[in-house]
Design an enzyme around this catalytic site. Sequence first.
Site, PDB file in Angstrom:
ATOM      1  N   HIS A  67       1.837   4.350   1.600  1.00  0.00           N
ATOM      2  CA  HIS A  67       1.251   5.541   2.210  1.00  0.00           C
ATOM      3  C   HIS A  67      -0.175   5.778   1.730  1.00  0.00           C
ATOM      4  CE1 HIS A  67       1.356   9.469   4.160  1.00  0.00           C
ATOM      5  NE2 HIS A  67       0.885  10.005   3.056  1.00  0.00           N
ATOM      6  N   HIS A  78       2.831  13.092   9.740  1.00  0.00           N
ATOM      7  CA  HIS A  78       3.811  13.744   8.872  1.00  0.00           C
ATOM      8  C   HIS A  78       5.190  13.441   9.442  1.00  0.00           C
ATOM      9  CE1 HIS A  78       3.426  16.973   5.575  1.00  0.00           C
ATOM     10  NE2 HIS A  78       2.724  15.916   5.252  1.00  0.00           N
ATOM     11  N   HIS A 125       8.104  11.347   8.214  1.00  0.00           N
ATOM     12  CA  HIS A 125       9.338  11.526   7.455  1.00  0.00           C
ATOM     13  C   HIS A 125       9.623  12.993   7.141  1.00  0.00           C
ATOM     14  CE1 HIS A 125       9.728   7.098   5.894  1.00  0.00           C
ATOM     15  NE2 HIS A 125       9.681   7.202   7.200  1.00  0.00           N
ATOM     16  N   ARG A 185      -7.360  20.840   6.098  1.00  0.00           N
ATOM     17  CA  ARG A 185      -8.042  20.801   4.797  1.00  0.00           C
ATOM     18  C   ARG A 185      -8.901  19.551   4.654  1.00  0.00           C
ATOM     19  NH1 ARG A 185      -3.071  22.405   3.399  1.00  0.00           N
ATOM     20  NH2 ARG A 185      -2.573  20.439   2.329  1.00  0.00           N
ATOM     21  N   GLU A 225       2.996  18.295  -4.294  1.00  0.00           N
ATOM     22  CA  GLU A 225       2.129  18.360  -3.118  1.00  0.00           C
ATOM     23  C   GLU A 225       2.139  19.762  -2.501  1.00  0.00           C
ATOM     24  OE1 GLU A 225       2.991  15.087  -0.502  1.00  0.00           O
ATOM     25  OE2 GLU A 225       2.758  13.599  -2.103  1.00  0.00           O
ATOM     26  N   ASP A 243      -7.621   6.808  14.681  1.00  0.00           N
ATOM     27  CA  ASP A 243      -6.303   6.321  15.073  1.00  0.00           C
ATOM     28  C   ASP A 243      -5.258   6.634  14.021  1.00  0.00           C
ATOM     29  OD1 ASP A 243      -6.702   4.458  13.029  1.00  0.00           O
ATOM     30  OD2 ASP A 243      -7.243   2.857  14.385  1.00  0.00           O
TER      31      ASP A 243
END
Length: 716
Positions: A34, A87, A89, A108, A305, A480
């Site tokens: 990721h 976003h 999962h 953000r 997070e 993309d």
Amino acid sequence: MSLADSDRELVVSELDREPTRAEAALFENLWSEHCAYRSSRPLLSAFDSEGENVVIGPGDDAAVVALPDSDGDEAGETYITMGIESHNHPSYVDPFDGAATGVGGIVRDTLSMGAYPIALADSLYFGEFDADHSKYLFEGVVEGISHYGNCIGVPTVAGSVDFHPKYEGNPLVNVACVGLTNEERLVTAEAQEPGNKLVLVGNATGRDGLGGASFASEDLAEDAETEDRPAVQVGDPYAEKLLIEANEALVDENLIESARDLGAAGLGGASSEMVAKADLGARIDLERVHQREPNMNAMEILLAESQERMCYEVEPDNVERVREIAEKFDLGCSVIGEVTDGNYVCTFEGETVVDVDAYFLGEGAPMNDLPTEELKQPETDLPDADLADAFDAVVASPNTASKRWVYRQYDHEVGVRTSVGPGDDAAIIAVREAEQGLAISSGAAPNWTNVAPYEGARAVALENATNIAAKGATPLAAVDCLNGGNPEKDDVYGGFTGIVDGLAEMCETLSTPVVGGNVSLYNDSVAGPIPPTPTLAMVGAKDGYDAPPLSVEDDGDLVLVGDLGLEGDARLGGSEYLAQFDGSDRFPELPDEPTAVVETLAAVADDDTTLAVHDVSHGGLAVSLAEMVTDDAGLEVSLPGDDPAGELFHEQPGRALIQTESVEAVREAFDGVAPVVELGSATDDGRLTIDVGDRTIETDASEISERRATIERELE
């Protein structure tokens, strides 16, 4: 997920010791697929990211592009930012919060460039619409996006929704954001000077979203909805709105040297990446981080997070003013450390818990060299469906039906910049600062790329460009979001390689630089891998803010620009027609001169004799004709009927329907560029009549509206 043995050996060799628990967790997250793009980065050099209007390309939180000047000849002084993220999962585990925090994160990213967010676009992909679980995810995701976007006052103006059985175990939520700034206000994510302070502004840190980056780098397990809930962040749009306004004030007063939003890997990710970009270091005291939960340990503070947080680099003399502005907007503010010219060091309760080279942490992950299997297109096996039944089925399919149920929940007027809103080929945002209209199109086509990854991805790029041209704008730049399954499977990685190469090739052909993006792999579950899905968010510029409508007027001639049926040999591969009737075919060939088609269409769309323009794509000519009819204006159309299904339902992109007062002017404009086929004329009775050889399809606007209300009918 834990640090792989081979990665641990590399870390131990670099550090000359075993990593601490906090260091191991940092490497695990920042070296995940990721964050590090270990399987995709070797492929991304295929993209052309440079151009005269590109100010900042890939690698920052968002790209920066200069709008053309008033003459349209060269870059002007008004900049837009472009970013996109997935976003996926989190939206499966918790559709409302997963989708909402996806919006918050991309906004953000926009703030961290010194820009003010002015538009959002969302592209959403779910399993088959008639499945209860797909509807549950769909409703939750749309609610999460609308709640967050509406609360922060950023209009959602464009996007797409697709349903395909291969998304059943892993939906996709891709969100793009466009911001507005200029050279004086521009900020980057690269630290500037040792001795400057690192200041954390925004919500307090909690334990939500722990391990989110590593969670996003694994296949979804059968029990993901319960077991992985702690990895999903919880958003607070009201705090985000305050953060937007505080960021604007900080930028206005030139108080920020660099900035990074806290997304993947939390504070550890944002702060280490900021200094790594400049080959610098940092010293951070984790106890100084303002927290909302008691007894948090070093690893939790580093990797949580929690949303609505920004990390700023601030000159020491400006720290107090930053604190004052944060307090004015009721936001937390912590001076957590400073930029150094040494290692990236974090301390907690008097102990050094992290001491590593920041560049090694951010860029040291080894890349994967994975085998690929090239996918072959299917053989031709066409169904024998009744033409009228096929028309009804394709027009009413959730993929081609009206998405009004979705976009009516979004406030697309807030900010008073929206000239053309959702439901059209592309949205248009008024950038009055540059006297330019900014056209925005976003989406992919899983039916296309599932059949033919490379050719389908080329078509996705051309389709987005055609959407923009239909509103009289010419493509300027794109970002993309490349979504794929488990890259360790040869066929999956082959499909992913195909969409990268196809998208890159067509964007280069269109002279549309791909200035940034996101990669999301391991979208695989017990239901299998997703189709390779290359979401493209593209913008185009035009003088002024007006555009021809999609709907026809009650008088004027209708022409098709492009092939009616590829000279009687239409390819139906990837079409909604075949999806409805279980057929197979090769994917359509694309126009020989796509750039000329797009540029000419944009010019014709802005001509005074043009009354309406609509691109032809998903669902083919049948759906595009149905979408153009209103209660007050109908169409009488005649097709040869040599290949009825091909003429009505093939989905070759790069085509458009134009209602015009001068067919000859359209012919002259497209001479040597694309065929122009006269189809018929408008009426004032709201009826659609399509003669296909010796067969006739007759309906009217009210029946079409009823057929196209599939989503509303099922969900209300």
